[in-house]
Design a protein around this motif. Sequence first.
Motif, short mmCIF file in Angstrom:
data_model
loop_
_atom_site.label_atom_id
_atom_site.label_comp_id
_atom_site.label_asym_id
_atom_site.label_seq_id
_atom_site.Cartn_x
_atom_site.Cartn_y
_atom_site.Cartn_z
N GLU A 83 17.45 -59.12 -9.69
CA GLU A 83 16.87 -60.48 -10.66
C GLU A 83 15.32 -59.79 -11.17
O GLU A 83 16.15 -60.27 -12.86
CB GLU A 83 16.67 -61.23 -9.71
N LEU A 84 14.74 -58.79 -10.83
CA LEU A 84 13.32 -59.20 -11.52
C LEU A 84 13.58 -58.21 -12.36
O LEU A 84 13.60 -57.64 -14.02
CB LEU A 84 12.45 -58.18 -10.36
N GLU A 125 7.20 -58.08 -6.18
CA GLU A 125 6.98 -58.19 -7.46
C GLU A 125 5.36 -57.44 -7.62
O GLU A 125 4.70 -57.21 -8.34
CB GLU A 125 6.12 -59.60 -6.97
N ARG A 148 17.06 -57.62 -13.98
CA ARG A 148 17.94 -58.97 -15.55
C ARG A 148 16.29 -59.15 -15.78
O ARG A 148 16.86 -59.62 -17.10
CB ARG A 148 18.91 -59.61 -14.48
N GLU A 149 15.84 -60.20 -15.18
CA GLU A 149 14.81 -60.86 -16.25
C GLU A 149 13.83 -59.59 -17.28
O GLU A 149 13.73 -60.07 -18.36
CB GLU A 149 14.22 -61.04 -15.82
N LEU A 150 13.74 -58.29 -16.93
CA LEU A 150 13.25 -57.14 -17.55
C LEU A 150 14.16 -56.78 -18.88
O LEU A 150 13.54 -55.77 -19.01
CB LEU A 150 12.47 -56.88 -16.67
N GLN A 199 6.03 -54.34 -10.30
CA GLN A 199 6.46 -55.02 -11.50
C GLN A 199 5.92 -54.53 -12.76
O GLN A 199 6.78 -54.16 -13.73
CB GLN A 199 6.20 -56.67 -11.64
#
Length: 225
Positions: free
Chosen positions: A160-161, A121, A163-165, A124
């Motif tokens: 995952e991050l 994180e 994909r989210e972003l 990010q």
Amino acid sequence: MVELLPSILSADFAHLADQVAAATRGGAAAIHVDVMDGHFVPNITLGPPVVKSLRRFTDLPLDCHLMIENANDYIPAFAEAGANWVSVHYEACTHLHRSLELIASHGMEPAVVINPATRVELIQEILPMVHHVLIMSVNPGFGGQEFIPFSLKKIRRLAELRRELGLKFKIEVDGGVAHDTVAQIVQAGAELLVAGNAVFGAGAPERDARALLDAARMAEKQASA
Ligand code: DX5
Ligand code: ZN
């Protein structure tokens, strides 16, 4: 598709060109070059002059992993030497955003590296700027160390991050990538696999690069099935 990046750290430096040629025949997609300064990590390796020699010898991208302090001072020299991808450590850069911009402004692909103890994180904000993120799965400084198992969780979290972003950077893993760990690493979501000891350690880089890449591709196929 998952790719293999042999790390020359474990190569025979007296026969570097032959070793790189063999790893290339074994399916290497890029050559991983470990730059260590004896300050950020407790070991010293090589710098721009070796990159320059490799550049004359290979057309593969040169993936320069800078384990050094004051990286900004050396980025122009790596560009001049012919580096293609340059990664800097989150832990070594006080002004990480500036370092990544500097790499890009010299026409190279910027990337960020995080050590095992660093949380995903924390990087990010700069993810939109990078060509890839390198997750260290050993503490940097030496080849031939054992893969740290919690790295798998970090690879999954980073995927995952991404994909989210809605981002497209690649996920690279470095340290302890070998026959017994590669399947889990690929299944967790890594796409660029750095391997030193597993490619060069037994003196048969073409054979061993090919075997590792085959195992990685097999794991990738199973993961997508
Ligand atoms: C470690 C380096 C690695 C190293 C990996 O500090 O960044 O690239 O060569 O070596 P193996 O694959 O032997 O763990
Ligand atoms: Zn490395």
